[in-house]
Design a protein around this motif. Sequence first.
Motif, mmCIF file in Angstrom:
data_model
loop_
_atom_site.group_PDB
_atom_site.id
_atom_site.type_symbol
_atom_site.label_atom_id
_atom_site.label_comp_id
_atom_site.label_asym_id
_atom_site.label_seq_id
_atom_site.Cartn_x
_atom_site.Cartn_y
_atom_site.Cartn_z
ATOM 1 N N TYR A 11 -17.189 5.917 -2.275
ATOM 2 C CA TYR A 11 -18.135 4.889 -2.724
ATOM 3 C C TYR A 11 -18.906 4.484 -1.464
ATOM 4 O O TYR A 11 -18.368 3.749 -0.643
ATOM 5 C CB TYR A 11 -17.402 3.671 -3.283
ATOM 6 C CG TYR A 11 -16.620 3.925 -4.554
ATOM 7 C CD1 TYR A 11 -17.277 4.163 -5.770
ATOM 8 C CD2 TYR A 11 -15.223 3.900 -4.555
ATOM 9 C CE1 TYR A 11 -16.556 4.375 -6.935
ATOM 10 C CE2 TYR A 11 -14.508 4.110 -5.727
ATOM 11 C CZ TYR A 11 -15.174 4.346 -6.906
ATOM 12 O OH TYR A 11 -14.463 4.547 -8.063
ATOM 13 N N HIS A 14 -17.022 4.270 1.844
ATOM 14 C CA HIS A 14 -15.582 4.058 1.624
ATOM 15 C C HIS A 14 -14.974 5.218 0.821
ATOM 16 O O HIS A 14 -15.463 5.565 -0.254
ATOM 17 C CB HIS A 14 -15.398 2.733 0.871
ATOM 18 C CG HIS A 14 -13.977 2.464 0.495
ATOM 19 N ND1 HIS A 14 -13.000 2.250 1.436
ATOM 20 C CD2 HIS A 14 -13.368 2.389 -0.716
ATOM 21 C CE1 HIS A 14 -11.854 2.049 0.821
ATOM 22 N NE2 HIS A 14 -12.050 2.130 -0.484
ATOM 23 N N ALA A 16 -12.290 6.308 -1.494
ATOM 24 C CA ALA A 16 -11.274 5.715 -2.376
ATOM 25 C C ALA A 16 -10.186 6.726 -2.706
ATOM 26 O O ALA A 16 -9.026 6.374 -2.886
ATOM 27 C CB ALA A 16 -11.925 5.210 -3.656
ATOM 28 N N PRO A 35 -0.102 0.575 -4.756
ATOM 29 C CA PRO A 35 -0.503 -0.834 -4.715
ATOM 30 C C PRO A 35 -1.958 -1.003 -5.169
ATOM 31 O O PRO A 35 -2.671 -0.013 -5.339
ATOM 32 C CB PRO A 35 -0.348 -1.198 -3.237
ATOM 33 C CG PRO A 35 -0.403 0.085 -2.500
ATOM 34 C CD PRO A 35 0.077 1.159 -3.421
ATOM 35 N N ASN A 36 -2.385 -2.242 -5.353
ATOM 36 C CA ASN A 36 -3.770 -2.483 -5.759
ATOM 37 C C ASN A 36 -4.726 -1.849 -4.743
ATOM 38 O O ASN A 36 -4.519 -1.954 -3.540
ATOM 39 C CB ASN A 36 -4.056 -3.987 -5.844
ATOM 40 C CG ASN A 36 -3.335 -4.615 -7.018
ATOM 41 O OD1 ASN A 36 -3.023 -3.946 -7.998
ATOM 42 N ND2 ASN A 36 -3.053 -5.892 -6.911
ATOM 43 N N GLY A 37 -5.754 -1.192 -5.286
ATOM 44 C CA GLY A 37 -6.766 -0.613 -4.404
ATOM 45 C C GLY A 37 -6.392 0.756 -3.862
ATOM 46 O O GLY A 37 -7.113 1.338 -3.060
ATOM 47 N N ALA A 38 -5.257 1.320 -4.318
ATOM 48 C CA ALA A 38 -4.798 2.614 -3.788
ATOM 49 C C ALA A 38 -5.661 3.775 -4.283
ATOM 50 O O ALA A 38 -5.662 4.850 -3.690
ATOM 51 C CB ALA A 38 -3.354 2.854 -4.196
ATOM 52 N N GLY A 39 -6.374 3.562 -5.396
ATOM 53 C CA GLY A 39 -7.230 4.627 -5.924
ATOM 54 C C GLY A 39 -6.760 5.151 -7.269
ATOM 55 O O GLY A 39 -7.208 6.208 -7.725
ATOM 56 N N LYS A 40 -5.883 4.407 -7.932
ATOM 57 C CA LYS A 40 -5.325 4.886 -9.217
ATOM 58 C C LYS A 40 -6.410 4.954 -10.297
ATOM 59 O O LYS A 40 -6.589 5.988 -10.929
ATOM 60 C CB LYS A 40 -4.183 3.963 -9.694
ATOM 61 C CG LYS A 40 -3.051 3.817 -8.698
ATOM 62 C CD LYS A 40 -1.955 2.947 -9.232
ATOM 63 C CE LYS A 40 -2.350 1.498 -9.481
ATOM 64 N NZ LYS A 40 -2.669 0.723 -8.275
ATOM 65 N N SER A 41 -7.122 3.832 -10.483
ATOM 66 C CA SER A 41 -8.137 3.802 -11.545
ATOM 67 C C SER A 41 -9.222 4.837 -11.282
ATOM 68 O O SER A 41 -9.683 5.521 -12.200
ATOM 69 C CB SER A 41 -8.782 2.415 -11.653
ATOM 70 O OG SER A 41 -7.810 1.483 -12.017
ATOM 71 N N THR A 42 -9.619 4.947 -10.026
ATOM 72 C CA THR A 42 -10.649 5.933 -9.681
ATOM 73 C C THR A 42 -10.169 7.329 -10.088
ATOM 74 O O THR A 42 -10.916 8.095 -10.723
ATOM 75 C CB THR A 42 -10.942 5.872 -8.162
ATOM 76 O OG1 THR A 42 -11.352 4.539 -7.843
ATOM 77 C CG2 THR A 42 -12.012 6.854 -7.756
ATOM 78 N N GLU A 81 -8.073 0.610 -18.008
ATOM 79 C CA GLU A 81 -7.500 -0.697 -17.658
ATOM 80 C C GLU A 81 -8.126 -1.783 -18.536
ATOM 81 O O GLU A 81 -7.454 -2.696 -18.983
ATOM 82 C CB GLU A 81 -7.741 -0.980 -16.173
ATOM 83 C CG GLU A 81 -6.792 -2.005 -15.610
ATOM 84 C CD GLU A 81 -6.855 -2.107 -14.088
ATOM 85 O OE1 GLU A 81 -7.539 -1.283 -13.439
ATOM 86 O OE2 GLU A 81 -6.224 -3.029 -13.552
ATOM 87 N N GLU A 158 -2.619 1.192 -16.178
ATOM 88 C CA GLU A 158 -1.972 -0.131 -16.135
ATOM 89 C C GLU A 158 -1.776 -0.701 -17.553
ATOM 90 O O GLU A 158 -2.304 -1.769 -17.877
ATOM 91 C CB GLU A 158 -2.814 -1.110 -15.299
ATOM 92 C CG GLU A 158 -3.046 -0.675 -13.877
ATOM 93 C CD GLU A 158 -2.003 -1.194 -12.892
ATOM 94 O OE1 GLU A 158 -1.002 -1.774 -13.328
ATOM 95 O OE2 GLU A 158 -2.200 -0.982 -11.689
HETATM 96 N N1 ATP Z 1 -17.506 1.107 -8.064
HETATM 97 C C1 ATP Z 1 -16.987 0.921 -6.857
HETATM 98 N N2 ATP Z 1 -17.772 0.729 -5.787
HETATM 99 C C2 ATP Z 1 -17.229 0.563 -4.545
HETATM 100 N N3 ATP Z 1 -15.906 0.598 -4.273
HETATM 101 C C3 ATP Z 1 -15.080 0.780 -5.312
HETATM 102 C C4 ATP Z 1 -15.563 0.952 -6.653
HETATM 103 N N4 ATP Z 1 -14.500 1.121 -7.481
HETATM 104 C C5 ATP Z 1 -13.390 1.056 -6.683
HETATM 105 N N5 ATP Z 1 -13.744 0.850 -5.392
HETATM 106 C C6 ATP Z 1 -12.830 0.758 -4.239
HETATM 107 O O1 ATP Z 1 -12.060 1.950 -4.204
HETATM 108 C C7 ATP Z 1 -10.694 1.671 -3.879
HETATM 109 C C8 ATP Z 1 -9.793 2.188 -4.983
HETATM 110 O O2 ATP Z 1 -10.025 1.403 -6.154
HETATM 111 P P1 ATP Z 1 -9.245 1.644 -7.529
HETATM 112 O O3 ATP Z 1 -9.758 0.656 -8.508
HETATM 113 O O4 ATP Z 1 -9.313 3.080 -7.860
HETATM 114 O O5 ATP Z 1 -7.753 1.282 -7.078
HETATM 115 P P2 ATP Z 1 -6.488 0.981 -7.978
HETATM 116 O O6 ATP Z 1 -5.351 1.665 -7.313
HETATM 117 O O7 ATP Z 1 -6.758 1.333 -9.392
HETATM 118 O O8 ATP Z 1 -6.324 -0.574 -7.821
HETATM 119 P P3 ATP Z 1 -6.150 -1.701 -8.968
HETATM 120 O O9 ATP Z 1 -4.744 -1.589 -9.420
HETATM 121 O O10 ATP Z 1 -6.423 -2.957 -8.195
HETATM 122 O O11 ATP Z 1 -7.181 -1.408 -10.029
HETATM 123 C C9 ATP Z 1 -10.614 0.159 -3.674
HETATM 124 O O12 ATP Z 1 -10.728 -0.070 -2.298
HETATM 125 C C10 ATP Z 1 -11.813 -0.374 -4.418
HETATM 126 O O13 ATP Z 1 -12.275 -1.556 -3.822
#
Ligand code: ATP
Length: 362
Positions: A11, A14, A16, A35-42, A81, A158
């Motif tokens: 992104y 950054h 992800a 953990p939160n922000g690890a990149g799971k949703s992506t 999610e 989640e």
């Molecule tokens: N659209 C976006 N633009 C910029 N950065 C993003 C975007 N979506 C996610 N990120 C960043 O990418 C990283 C991974 O995010 P992601 O949502 O995949 O994590 P996650 O493991 O699913 O966390 P959570 O459980 O909090 O949803 C994070 O640092 C997030 O801030």
Amino acid sequence: MIEVKNLVKRYGGHTAVNDLSFEVEEGQIYGFLGPNGAGKSTTMNIITGYLAPSEGQVLINGHDMFEEPEEAKKCIGYLPEQPPLYMDMTPLEYLNFCAELKGVEKEKRPEMIREIMGRTKILDVKDRLIRNLSKGYRQRVGLAQALIGYPPVIILDEPTVGLDPKQIIEIRDLIKDLGKHHTVILSSHILSEVSAVCDFVMIISRGELVASDTPDNLSKLVLGSNVLELTVKGAKEKVEQILKGMEQIREFEIHSSTTPDCVAVTIKTNEMVDLREDLSYEFAGERCPILEMKQSNMSLEDVFLELTAEQPKAEAEKAKRSLFRRRKKKEELTIAEEVEQEAGIREESADSETEQKQEVEK
Ligand SMILES: Nc1ncnc2c1ncn2[C@@H]1O[C@H](COP(=O)(O)OP(=O)(O)OP(=O)(O)O)[C@@H](O)[C@H]1O
């Protein structure tokens, strides 16, 4: 069944998801833990074709998600999610709409929808507007939507966030049940969830896969070590000398003990080595009696905390090889989970209150 090859998602500046590769076999429940922000949703959004990767490839049953999206998407049911629900529809209308979108033949729809509503236990609310349903019921409707068309793979991002403890147990049971007929991938940042439900766990940290195995094996294999904790009567120097003479010990630490004239010792050995008898003889021979000896295997929580700790990469690599129990952190994690469940209860009761108000207004 699913092959993820060298996936990268950036992104802006950054990263992800960073060079993520793994394979998913048929008929298992996989947990994607981090953990939160690890990149799971992506990662989930890329696997399901909602998001394009910066680099890499996703194959679903041999179909490339970005070259043959239609074929690949047919194999997947996805609960994001934030479930994409239409608040002005009833569950029945919404599931009919989803069946149409997914191309389910018209004559097959009523029976399929009824069966799925039964499985997800939403038959009793099928004619109420989704906006009036509690969060728990909305989540079930989201799950039902993912099952329409009976795709072989179900991906859940989640799935228990914001639910109260009773609903969490019900949804987990439902997921276990789904595992009998589908391959399931679920993402979660809750360890107890993953170890309770999944056959296989992939731990992701800062966009990278740091470990993957069964919950049981992860504790053993990631570390490859056993930990022994001893209370020994004797001087520190003498105990140190005895331990240095034992070849099979990988590492040891000597601490002060609350027991008078004793030291506390933590010993690490390789996984298959059982040194308890040798230690007893060695220390007895030197007239340093062992007053207490405990063997502790690492729990999944210990592994998770070490592998996902905020530390430089080299340190994380070191942590993979050498771990001690971190009881304090474990307690903090349990508290964090409780707080989260508490928040879930509050959210749920807020939902119920709104629902009740709406009922009264009607
Ligand atoms: N659209 C976006 N633009 C910029 N950065 C993003 C975007 N979506 C996610 N990120 C960043 O990418 C990283 C991974 O995010 P992601 O949502 O995949 O994590 P996650 O493991 O699913 O966390 P959570 O459980 O909090 O949803 C994070 O640092 C997030 O801030």
